[in-house]
Design a protein around this motif. Structure first.
Motif, PDB file in Angstrom:
ATOM      1  N   LEU A  97       0.817  -1.224   0.000  1.00 27.67           N
ATOM      2  CA  LEU A  97       0.000   0.000   0.000  1.00 27.67           C
ATOM      3  C   LEU A  97       0.849   1.271   0.000  1.00 27.67           C
ATOM      4  CD1 LEU A  97      -2.737  -1.020   2.596  1.00 27.67           C
ATOM      5  CD2 LEU A  97      -2.973  -0.916   0.112  1.00 27.67           C
ATOM      6  N   GLY A  98       2.144   1.132   0.213  1.00 22.82           N
ATOM      7  CA  GLY A  98       3.012   2.303   0.178  1.00 22.82           C
ATOM      8  C   GLY A  98       2.962   3.150   1.432  1.00 22.82           C
ATOM      9  N   THR A  99       2.610   2.536   2.579  1.00 23.46           N
ATOM     10  CA  THR A  99       2.642   3.277   3.838  1.00 23.46           C
ATOM     11  C   THR A  99       3.547   2.561   4.827  1.00 23.46           C
ATOM     12  OG1 THR A  99       1.331   4.250   5.627  1.00 23.46           O
ATOM     13  CG2 THR A  99       0.644   2.086   4.844  1.00 23.46           C
ATOM     14  N   ARG A 100       4.161   3.316   5.724  1.00 22.49           N
ATOM     15  CA  ARG A 100       4.992   2.735   6.777  1.00 22.49           C
ATOM     16  C   ARG A 100       4.321   2.844   8.139  1.00 22.49           C
ATOM     17  NH1 ARG A 100      10.034   5.845   7.273  1.00 22.49           N
ATOM     18  NH2 ARG A 100      10.841   4.012   8.396  1.00 22.49           N
ATOM     19  N   TYR A 101       3.195   3.559   8.215  1.00 21.79           N
ATOM     20  CA  TYR A 101       2.593   3.875   9.504  1.00 21.79           C
ATOM     21  C   TYR A 101       1.558   2.839   9.941  1.00 21.79           C
ATOM     22  CZ  TYR A 101       4.633   8.588   9.586  1.00 21.79           C
ATOM     23  OH  TYR A 101       5.490   9.659   9.639  1.00 21.79           O
ATOM     24  N   VAL A 102       1.720   2.366  11.186  1.00 25.16           N
ATOM     25  CA  VAL A 102       0.792   1.406  11.788  1.00 25.16           C
ATOM     26  C   VAL A 102       0.391   1.926  13.168  1.00 25.16           C
ATOM     27  CG1 VAL A 102       0.496  -0.934  12.682  1.00 25.16           C
ATOM     28  CG2 VAL A 102       1.775  -0.567  10.561  1.00 25.16           C
ATOM     29  N   ARG A 103      -0.895   2.131  13.373  1.00 22.46           N
ATOM     30  CA  ARG A 103      -1.393   2.604  14.669  1.00 22.46           C
ATOM     31  C   ARG A 103      -1.388   1.467  15.691  1.00 22.46           C
ATOM     32  NH1 ARG A 103      -6.691   3.275  16.568  1.00 22.46           N
ATOM     33  NH2 ARG A 103      -6.871   1.063  16.082  1.00 22.46           N
ATOM     34  N   VAL A 104      -0.860   1.758  16.897  1.00 25.35           N
ATOM     35  CA  VAL A 104      -0.847   0.798  17.994  1.00 25.35           C
ATOM     36  C   VAL A 104      -1.243   1.515  19.285  1.00 25.35           C
ATOM     37  CG1 VAL A 104       0.964  -0.620  16.943  1.00 25.35           C
ATOM     38  CG2 VAL A 104       1.599   1.179  18.569  1.00 25.35           C
ATOM     39  N   MET A 105      -1.486   0.733  20.331  1.00 23.59           N
ATOM     40  CA  MET A 105      -1.685   1.274  21.687  1.00 23.59           C
ATOM     41  C   MET A 105      -0.799   0.482  22.637  1.00 23.59           C
ATOM     42  SD  MET A 105      -5.795   2.057  21.566  1.00 23.59           S
ATOM     43  CE  MET A 105      -6.493   2.610  20.002  1.00 23.59           C
ATOM     44  N   SER A 106      -0.939   0.714  23.952  1.00 27.38           N
ATOM     45  CA  SER A 106       0.033   0.135  24.888  1.00 27.38           C
ATOM     46  C   SER A 106      -0.612  -0.721  25.980  1.00 27.38           C
ATOM     47  CB  SER A 106       0.908   1.236  25.497  1.00 27.38           C
ATOM     48  OG  SER A 106       0.129   2.251  26.098  1.00 27.38           O
ATOM     49  N   TYR A 107      -1.657  -1.448  25.643  1.00 27.63           N
ATOM     50  CA  TYR A 107      -2.195  -2.542  26.445  1.00 27.63           C
ATOM     51  C   TYR A 107      -2.910  -2.114  27.736  1.00 27.63           C
ATOM     52  CZ  TYR A 107       0.608  -5.368  23.292  1.00 27.63           C
ATOM     53  OH  TYR A 107       1.146  -5.937  22.168  1.00 27.63           O
ATOM     54  N   PRO A 108      -4.234  -2.200  27.751  1.00 30.24           N
ATOM     55  CA  PRO A 108      -4.973  -1.995  28.998  1.00 30.24           C
ATOM     56  C   PRO A 108      -4.525  -2.999  30.067  1.00 30.24           C
ATOM     57  CG  PRO A 108      -6.456  -2.015  27.110  1.00 30.24           C
ATOM     58  CD  PRO A 108      -5.116  -2.451  26.604  1.00 30.24           C
ATOM     59  N   ASN A 109      -4.632  -2.584  31.319  1.00 26.91           N
ATOM     60  CA  ASN A 109      -4.247  -3.459  32.415  1.00 26.91           C
ATOM     61  C   ASN A 109      -5.284  -4.573  32.601  1.00 26.91           C
ATOM     62  OD1 ASN A 109      -2.735  -4.455  34.508  1.00 26.91           O
ATOM     63  ND2 ASN A 109      -3.082  -2.738  35.894  1.00 26.91           N
ATOM     64  N   ASP A 110      -4.859  -5.617  33.300  1.00 23.53           N
ATOM     65  CA  ASP A 110      -5.744  -6.748  33.569  1.00 23.53           C
ATOM     66  C   ASP A 110      -5.521  -7.228  34.992  1.00 23.53           C
ATOM     67  OD1 ASP A 110      -7.609  -8.764  33.163  1.00 23.53           O
ATOM     68  OD2 ASP A 110      -6.152 -10.157  32.309  1.00 23.53           O
ATOM     69  N   GLY A 111      -5.603  -6.278  35.926  1.00 24.81           N
ATOM     70  CA  GLY A 111      -5.495  -6.625  37.331  1.00 24.81           C
ATOM     71  C   GLY A 111      -4.087  -6.678  37.884  1.00 24.81           C
ATOM     72  N   LEU A 112      -3.093  -6.349  37.073  1.00 25.62           N
ATOM     73  CA  LEU A 112      -1.717  -6.375  37.563  1.00 25.62           C
ATOM     74  C   LEU A 112      -1.426  -5.148  38.427  1.00 25.62           C
ATOM     75  CD1 LEU A 112       0.243  -7.404  34.328  1.00 25.62           C
ATOM     76  CD2 LEU A 112      -0.643  -8.897  36.134  1.00 25.62           C
ATOM     77  N   HIS A 113      -0.459  -5.277  39.312  1.00 24.93           N
ATOM     78  CA  HIS A 113       0.053  -4.112  40.030  1.00 24.93           C
ATOM     79  C   HIS A 113       0.607  -3.130  39.003  1.00 24.93           C
ATOM     80  CE1 HIS A 113       2.842  -1.673  42.441  1.00 24.93           C
ATOM     81  NE2 HIS A 113       2.122  -2.032  43.501  1.00 24.93           N
ATOM     82  N   ASP A 114       0.493  -1.850  39.289  1.00 27.30           N
ATOM     83  CA  ASP A 114       0.918  -0.830  38.318  1.00 27.30           C
ATOM     84  C   ASP A 114       2.365  -1.014  37.882  1.00 27.30           C
ATOM     85  OD1 ASP A 114      -1.532   0.334  38.189  1.00 27.30           O
ATOM     86  OD2 ASP A 114      -0.996   2.144  39.310  1.00 27.30           O
ATOM     87  N   ASP A 115       3.231  -1.398  38.800  1.00 24.72           N
ATOM     88  CA  ASP A 115       4.648  -1.579  38.445  1.00 24.72           C
ATOM     89  C   ASP A 115       4.825  -2.722  37.451  1.00 24.72           C
ATOM     90  OD1 ASP A 115       5.327   0.487  40.120  1.00 24.72           O
ATOM     91  OD2 ASP A 115       6.031  -0.796  41.756  1.00 24.72           O
ATOM     92  N   GLU A 116       4.080  -3.802  37.651  1.00 20.71           N
ATOM     93  CA  GLU A 116       4.181  -4.939  36.742  1.00 20.71           C
ATOM     94  C   GLU A 116       3.572  -4.597  35.387  1.00 20.71           C
ATOM     95  OE1 GLU A 116       5.095  -8.817  35.343  1.00 20.71           O
ATOM     96  OE2 GLU A 116       5.890  -7.534  36.939  1.00 20.71           O
ATOM     97  N   TRP A 117       2.459  -3.872  35.397  1.00 21.29           N
ATOM     98  CA  TRP A 117       1.841  -3.411  34.144  1.00 21.29           C
ATOM     99  C   TRP A 117       2.843  -2.574  33.354  1.00 21.29           C
ATOM    100  CZ3 TRP A 117      -2.250   1.056  33.963  1.00 21.29           C
ATOM    101  CH2 TRP A 117      -2.761   1.174  32.655  1.00 21.29           C
ATOM    102  N   GLU A 118       3.480  -1.629  34.041  1.00 20.80           N
ATOM    103  CA  GLU A 118       4.482  -0.777  33.387  1.00 20.80           C
ATOM    104  C   GLU A 118       5.607  -1.613  32.793  1.00 20.80           C
ATOM    105  OE1 GLU A 118       7.903   2.459  34.714  1.00 20.80           O
ATOM    106  OE2 GLU A 118       6.145   2.140  35.998  1.00 20.80           O
TER     107      GLU A 118
END
Length: 276
Positions: A97-118
């Motif tokens: 398609l001639g594009t290099r751009y792909v949209r992503v996100m950084s994963y919703p948490n699933d009950g992990l402690h914030d430090d482990e999620w990070e």
């Protein structure tokens, strides 16, 4: 001149509806998320071939492909292998398609402690960026779902940790309405890292976000566009009106050409005074 585009399925599920709405606006670029309700990376080869052929015939440029990687439909404890496979598929398709751009996100948490999620989110983003760099792709992290979605400091940390030209940022003008922050406050410290922009607007209603035409809500779309321009932004502006299609919701509706075209005209009106 700024390249104007739109996420096609906001105009309708079928590719014919999507490209017709882009043509009605007189634009020459599209962003791809789904066709006939099927996420872009999940299209079978015949369906993808048809999409690629149609866009080539019409001379439509693809500015970005929206993946499911790390988005609201996933979680930090989900199968990372699925995301790596999606990235592999998209590397092949983006090349055609001639594009290099792909949209992503950084994963919703699933009950992990914030430090482990990070820890897990940053590790995944580093791996994704490394693979994208090998494939000559650029991942665009959107200020939406996930560890770095609604916090500018976290987004900056993610970029620092990945340390890769294959990871940059996608700024959506309206996502602060849903996540409870002022768009310009999120944008200001991150402007140098913004490579793509989604345009939508809205306000907080009695039952949550309500979406409206660009410039008609409380997202300060005009102020965000001015801030981008002042800082030399040269990427595309891609409308994602959410007027009738709301992908996050179980009954998200479908896009309509009329709303899509009206949103496009509203964006053009915002840009006209500045001559952008």
């Amino acid at each position: 001149m700024t390249v104007l585009a739109g996420i096609g399925d906001e105009a309708g599920p079928g590719l014919a509806e999507q490209v017709a709405a882009i043509a009605a606006l007189g634009w020459s670029a599209i962003e791809l998320r789904s066709v006939d309700g099927v996420p872009f990376a999940a299209l079978d080869e015949a369906a993808f071939d048809a999409v690629a052929a149609t866009l080539a015939e019409l001379g439509l440029r693809t500015v970005c492909v929206d993946s499911r990687i790390g988005d609201w439909s996933t979680s930090i404890t989900g199968d990372f292998g699925r995301d790596l496979e999606e990235l592999r598929v998209l590397a092949e398709r983006c090349g055609r398609l001639g594009t290099r751009y792909v949209r992503v996100m950084s994963y919703p948490n699933d009950g992990l402690h914030d430090d482990e999620w990070e820890h897990r989110a940053l590790r995944r983003m580093r791996e994704l960026a490394a693979r994208a760099e090998q494939a000559d792709l650029v991942l665009l992290h959107e200020n939406c779902a996930g560890w770095a979605g609604a916090d500018a400091a976290r987004a900056a940390r993610m970029l620092e940790e990945a340390d890769s030209p294959a990871l940059r940022l996608l700024f959506d003008t309206g996502n602060g309405i849903a996540y409870g922050y002022r768009a310009a406050d999120y944008l200001r410290p991150l402007v140098p890292h913004i490579a793509h922009v989604h345009v939508k607007d809205g306000f907080v209603g009695p039952e949550g976000p309500e979406w409206t035409l660009p410039g008609h809500g409380e997202a300060d779309v005009a102020g965000c566009l001015a801030l981008l321009t002042e800082n030399g932004y040269q990427g595309a502006l891609s409308i994602e009106p959410h007027l009738t299609l709301r992908p996050h919701e179980s009954e998200g509706g479908t896009g309509t050409a009329d709303g899509f075209i009206e949103a496009g005209r509203a964006l053009e009106a915002l840009l006209a005074p500045a001559g952008r």
